[in-house]
Motif scaffolding. Sequence first.
Motif, PDB file in Angstrom:
ATOM      1  N   TRP A 261       0.741 -77.898  35.235  1.00  0.00           N
ATOM      2  CA  TRP A 261       0.874 -79.041  36.153  1.00  0.00           C
ATOM      3  C   TRP A 261       0.352 -80.309  35.493  1.00  0.00           C
ATOM      4  CZ3 TRP A 261       3.260 -80.931  40.108  1.00  0.00           C
ATOM      5  CH2 TRP A 261       2.687 -81.868  40.951  1.00  0.00           C
ATOM      6  N   GLU A 262      -0.802 -80.183  34.822  1.00  0.00           N
ATOM      7  CA  GLU A 262      -1.361 -81.331  34.104  1.00  0.00           C
ATOM      8  C   GLU A 262      -0.397 -81.779  33.005  1.00  0.00           C
ATOM      9  OE1 GLU A 262      -4.166 -83.238  34.531  1.00  0.00           O
ATOM     10  OE2 GLU A 262      -4.170 -82.183  36.458  1.00  0.00           O
ATOM     11  N   ALA A 263       0.191 -80.776  32.319  1.00  0.00           N
ATOM     12  CA  ALA A 263       1.111 -81.104  31.225  1.00  0.00           C
ATOM     13  C   ALA A 263       2.342 -81.822  31.751  1.00  0.00           C
ATOM     14  CB  ALA A 263       1.521 -79.835  30.488  1.00  0.00           C
ATOM     15  N   ILE A 264       2.912 -81.371  32.878  1.00  0.00           N
ATOM     16  CA  ILE A 264       4.135 -82.038  33.352  1.00  0.00           C
ATOM     17  C   ILE A 264       3.814 -83.437  33.866  1.00  0.00           C
ATOM     18  CG2 ILE A 264       5.539 -79.997  33.849  1.00  0.00           C
ATOM     19  CD1 ILE A 264       4.998 -80.384  36.803  1.00  0.00           C
ATOM     20  N   ASN A 265       2.642 -83.627  34.396  1.00  0.00           N
ATOM     21  CA  ASN A 265       2.281 -84.962  34.861  1.00  0.00           C
ATOM     22  C   ASN A 265       2.114 -85.927  33.693  1.00  0.00           C
ATOM     23  OD1 ASN A 265       1.888 -85.292  37.889  1.00  0.00           O
ATOM     24  ND2 ASN A 265       1.105 -83.263  37.478  1.00  0.00           N
ATOM     25  N   ARG A 266       1.524 -85.433  32.619  1.00  0.00           N
ATOM     26  CA  ARG A 266       1.399 -86.234  31.396  1.00  0.00           C
ATOM     27  C   ARG A 266       2.773 -86.642  30.891  1.00  0.00           C
ATOM     28  NH1 ARG A 266      -2.422 -86.555  27.174  1.00  0.00           N
ATOM     29  NH2 ARG A 266      -0.945 -86.127  25.499  1.00  0.00           N
ATOM     30  N   ARG A 267       3.630 -85.646  30.844  1.00  0.00           N
ATOM     31  CA  ARG A 267       4.978 -85.832  30.313  1.00  0.00           C
ATOM     32  C   ARG A 267       5.809 -86.747  31.216  1.00  0.00           C
ATOM     33  NH1 ARG A 267       7.016 -84.759  25.238  1.00  0.00           N
ATOM     34  NH2 ARG A 267       9.238 -84.678  25.466  1.00  0.00           N
ATOM     35  N   PHE A 268       5.623 -86.623  32.513  1.00  0.00           N
ATOM     36  CA  PHE A 268       6.391 -87.439  33.444  1.00  0.00           C
ATOM     37  C   PHE A 268       5.990 -88.906  33.312  1.00  0.00           C
ATOM     38  CE2 PHE A 268       7.086 -89.514  37.532  1.00  0.00           C
ATOM     39  CZ  PHE A 268       8.417 -89.204  37.767  1.00  0.00           C
ATOM     40  N   ASN A 269       4.687 -89.140  33.238  1.00  0.00           N
ATOM     41  CA  ASN A 269       4.210 -90.521  33.133  1.00  0.00           C
ATOM     42  C   ASN A 269       4.656 -91.195  31.859  1.00  0.00           C
ATOM     43  OD1 ASN A 269       2.791 -90.897  35.536  1.00  0.00           O
ATOM     44  ND2 ASN A 269       1.134 -89.614  34.797  1.00  0.00           N
ATOM     45  N   ASN A 270       4.667 -90.448  30.788  1.00  0.00           N
ATOM     46  CA  ASN A 270       5.067 -91.018  29.513  1.00  0.00           C
ATOM     47  C   ASN A 270       5.770 -89.947  28.683  1.00  0.00           C
ATOM     48  OD1 ASN A 270       5.323 -92.244  27.058  1.00  0.00           O
ATOM     49  ND2 ASN A 270       3.252 -93.088  27.034  1.00  0.00           N
ATOM     50  N   PRO A 271       7.109 -89.966  28.669  1.00  0.00           N
ATOM     51  CA  PRO A 271       7.858 -88.918  27.973  1.00  0.00           C
ATOM     52  C   PRO A 271       7.617 -88.891  26.467  1.00  0.00           C
ATOM     53  CG  PRO A 271       9.305 -90.194  29.390  1.00  0.00           C
ATOM     54  CD  PRO A 271       8.010 -90.930  29.321  1.00  0.00           C
ATOM     55  N   ASN A 272       6.989 -89.940  25.927  1.00  0.00           N
ATOM     56  CA  ASN A 272       6.713 -89.925  24.480  1.00  0.00           C
ATOM     57  C   ASN A 272       5.439 -89.174  24.146  1.00  0.00           C
ATOM     58  OD1 ASN A 272       8.919 -91.561  24.168  1.00  0.00           O
ATOM     59  ND2 ASN A 272       7.711 -93.448  24.264  1.00  0.00           N
ATOM     60  N   LYS A 273       4.642 -88.905  25.172  1.00  0.00           N
ATOM     61  CA  LYS A 273       3.379 -88.216  24.903  1.00  0.00           C
ATOM     62  C   LYS A 273       3.634 -86.739  24.644  1.00  0.00           C
ATOM     63  CE  LYS A 273      -0.310 -90.747  27.164  1.00  0.00           C
ATOM     64  NZ  LYS A 273      -1.223 -90.774  28.300  1.00  0.00           N
ATOM     65  N   THR A 274       2.716 -86.115  23.900  1.00  0.00           N
ATOM     66  CA  THR A 274       2.804 -84.661  23.739  1.00  0.00           C
ATOM     67  C   THR A 274       2.439 -84.029  25.093  1.00  0.00           C
ATOM     68  OG1 THR A 274       0.523 -84.679  23.019  1.00  0.00           O
ATOM     69  CG2 THR A 274       2.175 -84.674  21.293  1.00  0.00           C
ATOM     70  N   PRO A 275       3.003 -82.855  25.410  1.00  0.00           N
ATOM     71  CA  PRO A 275       2.692 -82.259  26.714  1.00  0.00           C
ATOM     72  C   PRO A 275       1.194 -82.039  26.943  1.00  0.00           C
ATOM     73  CG  PRO A 275       4.522 -81.135  25.710  1.00  0.00           C
ATOM     74  CD  PRO A 275       4.018 -82.088  24.685  1.00  0.00           C
ATOM     75  N   LEU A 276       0.480 -81.720  25.880  1.00  0.00           N
ATOM     76  CA  LEU A 276      -0.971 -81.544  26.033  1.00  0.00           C
ATOM     77  C   LEU A 276      -1.688 -82.445  25.038  1.00  0.00           C
ATOM     78  CD1 LEU A 276      -1.455 -77.668  26.185  1.00  0.00           C
ATOM     79  CD2 LEU A 276      -1.753 -79.249  28.063  1.00  0.00           C
ATOM     80  N   SER A 277      -2.844 -82.980  25.461  1.00  0.00           N
ATOM     81  CA  SER A 277      -3.643 -83.726  24.488  1.00  0.00           C
ATOM     82  C   SER A 277      -4.361 -82.707  23.608  1.00  0.00           C
ATOM     83  CB  SER A 277      -4.656 -84.611  25.213  1.00  0.00           C
ATOM     84  OG  SER A 277      -5.659 -83.803  25.785  1.00  0.00           O
ATOM     85  N   LYS A 278      -4.919 -83.190  22.513  1.00  0.00           N
ATOM     86  CA  LYS A 278      -5.603 -82.249  21.612  1.00  0.00           C
ATOM     87  C   LYS A 278      -6.803 -81.624  22.310  1.00  0.00           C
ATOM     88  CE  LYS A 278      -3.984 -84.267  17.353  1.00  0.00           C
ATOM     89  NZ  LYS A 278      -3.291 -85.490  17.783  1.00  0.00           N
ATOM     90  N   ILE A 279      -7.516 -82.425  23.107  1.00  0.00           N
ATOM     91  CA  ILE A 279      -8.692 -81.897  23.820  1.00  0.00           C
ATOM     92  C   ILE A 279      -8.244 -80.815  24.802  1.00  0.00           C
ATOM     93  CG2 ILE A 279     -10.590 -82.480  25.404  1.00  0.00           C
ATOM     94  CD1 ILE A 279     -10.657 -85.229  24.101  1.00  0.00           C
ATOM     95  N   GLN A 280      -7.157 -81.077  25.522  1.00  0.00           N
ATOM     96  CA  GLN A 280      -6.649 -80.064  26.448  1.00  0.00           C
ATOM     97  C   GLN A 280      -6.247 -78.805  25.683  1.00  0.00           C
ATOM     98  OE1 GLN A 280      -3.611 -82.483  28.302  1.00  0.00           O
ATOM     99  NE2 GLN A 280      -4.709 -82.527  30.235  1.00  0.00           N
ATOM    100  N   GLY A 281      -5.700 -79.009  24.484  1.00  0.00           N
ATOM    101  CA  GLY A 281      -5.298 -77.878  23.642  1.00  0.00           C
ATOM    102  C   GLY A 281      -6.487 -76.987  23.306  1.00  0.00           C
ATOM    103  N   TYR A 282      -7.614 -77.625  22.914  1.00  0.00           N
ATOM    104  CA  TYR A 282      -8.810 -76.817  22.591  1.00  0.00           C
ATOM    105  C   TYR A 282      -9.251 -76.035  23.831  1.00  0.00           C
ATOM    106  CZ  TYR A 282      -9.219 -80.171  18.706  1.00  0.00           C
ATOM    107  OH  TYR A 282      -8.970 -80.957  17.613  1.00  0.00           O
ATOM    108  N   GLY A 283      -9.304 -76.739  24.948  1.00  0.00           N
ATOM    109  CA  GLY A 283      -9.769 -76.121  26.190  1.00  0.00           C
ATOM    110  C   GLY A 283      -8.880 -74.958  26.592  1.00  0.00           C
ATOM    111  N   LEU A 284      -7.572 -75.201  26.537  1.00  0.00           N
ATOM    112  CA  LEU A 284      -6.621 -74.176  26.959  1.00  0.00           C
ATOM    113  C   LEU A 284      -6.710 -72.943  26.070  1.00  0.00           C
ATOM    114  CD1 LEU A 284      -4.268 -73.470  28.831  1.00  0.00           C
ATOM    115  CD2 LEU A 284      -2.736 -74.516  27.198  1.00  0.00           C
ATOM    116  N   MET A 285      -6.742 -73.180  24.763  1.00  0.00           N
ATOM    117  CA  MET A 285      -6.758 -72.053  23.817  1.00  0.00           C
ATOM    118  C   MET A 285      -8.057 -71.247  23.983  1.00  0.00           C
ATOM    119  SD  MET A 285      -4.349 -71.099  22.046  1.00  0.00           S
ATOM    120  CE  MET A 285      -4.083 -69.979  20.700  1.00  0.00           C
TER     121      MET A 285
END
Lengths: 521, 324
Positions: A261-285
């Motif tokens: 949900w966080e990823a789609i909201n990021r992507r919706f707001n700005n389609p040029n952004k990566t779906p996840l930020s690097k910080i979110q990537g660390y957290g998720l992994m």
Amino acid sequence: MLTKTLDQIGDFNPQLFRELKGNLKPRNLILTVMITLILQIIITTTFTDNYCENYDQIAQICRQTTVEIKWEYLFRTLNYLIPLTAYIGGVYQLVSDLSKEQSRGTLNFIRLTPQSSYRILSGKILGVPSLVYLGILACIPLHLIAGISSNISIFWLLGIYTLWIAGGLFFSVISTFYTLLFGGQSNSNTMATSLNGLGCVITFMLGIPYIQMIDVSHQLYQEYSYGFTDWTWFLFPLGQIPLMAYLWLIISVLTVTYWLWEAINRRFNNPNKTPLSKIQGYGLMTCFQLWLLGFVIPSNQGGITSEHFGVGLGFIFFLIPLCYLILMIAITPHRQTLLDWVRYRHKMNNHQDILPDLLIGEKSPAILAIAVNTLITLIIWLSWALLVPKETGFSLSEFTIPEMIIALILTLSIALIYAVIMQLSLMMKTNKRWEIGVVILAVVMIFPLALGGIFASKSIDISLIWAFSPVPFFVFMNGGIFTALAGFFGQIGILTWLTLTLQKQLKKAGQSETKSILSSH
Amino acid sequence: MVNLIEDQKMDRFAIATYGLTKQFERQIAVNDLELQVDRGEVYGLIGPNGAGKTTLIRMLAAAEEPTTGEIYINGERLLRDDSNPRLKQSLGYLPDDFPLYDDLTVWDYLDYFARLYYLKQPKRRRRLNEVLELVDLTSKRDSLIATLSRGMKQRLSLARTIIHEPVLLLLDEPVSGLDPRARMHFREIIKVLQEAGMTILISSHVLSDLAELCTSVGIMELGFLVESCTLKDLYKRLSRQQIIISTLGKMDDLESELKNNSLVEGWENLNKDNTLKVNFSGNPEDSSLLLKQLILQEIPITEFHCKNEDLETIFLKMGHQQVC
């Protein structure tokens, strides 16, 4: 009444209002309810037996018949049919609606309005498949009656419904994510149709095990099946306490859904952004691997058993590399973002130093971030490997601790190679860089596998090939530690070459126009 | 203190950009652009194809992210994310390709957008009626969008753009593809919006329209803003005075008289019978003397009127080249 309710909804969530107003027309409502009722009658008839209570031998007719509905069969059939229809129907409608909006360009206008992405996307997710939801809702009374008639408690049934809803949320969010990621790449109908087809297939493949798990759970807990009662997650005996398993499952599904949900909201707001930020990537992994760790950490004093060990190896060598691939796609920036980053980094004042920028920057290449994820993985799984008693896992599989550590390092370093290949592919000039990247990656993965398989079938022992496949631990099938080390150095060589190529490309891209013109003369 | 002064300075402008740059691949579409538009102005953006006008407008509408640089709308920093709903509420953007929902009726479409911009009843209904009347689509309120003509669709898009009464309107080629009558209608609407106090930034290839509507213009070329000033200043600096002279007599007589006047820089024979367009460097008094001189020489003058070079001529004279 309906108009007034819709109007009130419209003030709260205009997107939901638009979707409901478009879908909930009298003709659609009547058709949906009628189709659902007819289907329910057909299914119920299928599970209905007629017994003759009083057969007249002379007239050769039945004077009195008893109708018996096989409630348990009906219940279990609906257990599959209802959620599967909801998931596939919902995904189908969401993917076609969003890809249509993306190709038409109308989504951009909604983006420019002051409404939050949360509101727009929740309106889409709840509203677009509203007729499917209505049809499903019309089936619930029959399911409820069938469940109660099969002696299933009302609490258990409520548990099933909430898990279905959680699953529905997951599939809606993942299909939205998938369409936002790939739907804007082409305007053609073929692309939209293939997206839709693939979405439905993926939903079916992921949905069936989930639905099956919910369906069989009642039987498993009733019968205290052998092995199932031993199911633990960290210290929690999930195989013994259904409520605990329910909470664990629903929290797990909702957590994954939240990340998406966080990823789609990021992507919706700005389609040029990566779906996840690097910080979110660390957290998720980290979260995901700790969650996996729960399955292979024993809750009793017995220590890690050979079953735990087998499952753990499966995680390390199959599931985690797969997640790596997904993570790479989610945090790797596109060519234009990278070009902007190398060319204008000095003007972007967010992160002055290169290291923090590479670690957490929104636009920087993802290689270092993936390397950090590799380190996190190594720490988590090496700690686990060191906990494994010698007499259990390792003796059974003839896999020694050093071998396992090397296999783990080989797996992670091949994942890094894939990450650099993906980043290099996304640096390509063509618009089809995504597709080309996936094809290149597929070839790089499948080729050593195929070669290894062919050699193995002809009994030719070239174990080194496995070190360059997505399953490098196969190197230990016939090869020893020295073959694995040779493979490791080979991987490092490839990784260095690829990284230098990427560095060169970035440097070239970062040159000013004047410099590139001067250097070409 | 310095920051406060800077903030106040920025507050003055409806639009202010600083070092605004957008690069696609290695091509710089907008290059280090500094644009300031005062509140209440109608600012015309002109330039050849590929000059970066659409990219600039898209960035001002937050539809495109700048590579570097900053944009301030009414003194507030514009960012392309979820963080500025108030700013989004004050913007209205009409792109050149206005996509619409063909399955909705005109009323439902506007109602949907009015709700997206938080318009509540009874204001919503009133505003919908107002904009429908303004764009002359009241009779089409229950028609499906798919059945509308191109001009109607364009007017409907404009209605959608202004439904929430934005303070800044960004119009990208709003009259392209419209017939002269529809263009005139569109111009009238823009004038009404201007009178309502909206700041309007408009890009168009139809320079005569811009000359009629705008208070200021900016000329873009290869991503640079090469000119930005009030229309009055532009005419003052770059527009030559021209005199249209018609005679019933011989053209040779007229031309020989013109040769005697040192303020006449040259002339052009218009297609009309016996009419010349004379480039004249003198002031109004000088042109009056020229008229007197011609009459004294008994040249039968039927038309003599002064005009300034139009925007199109100025633009072409500046030597701006088409990029593509």
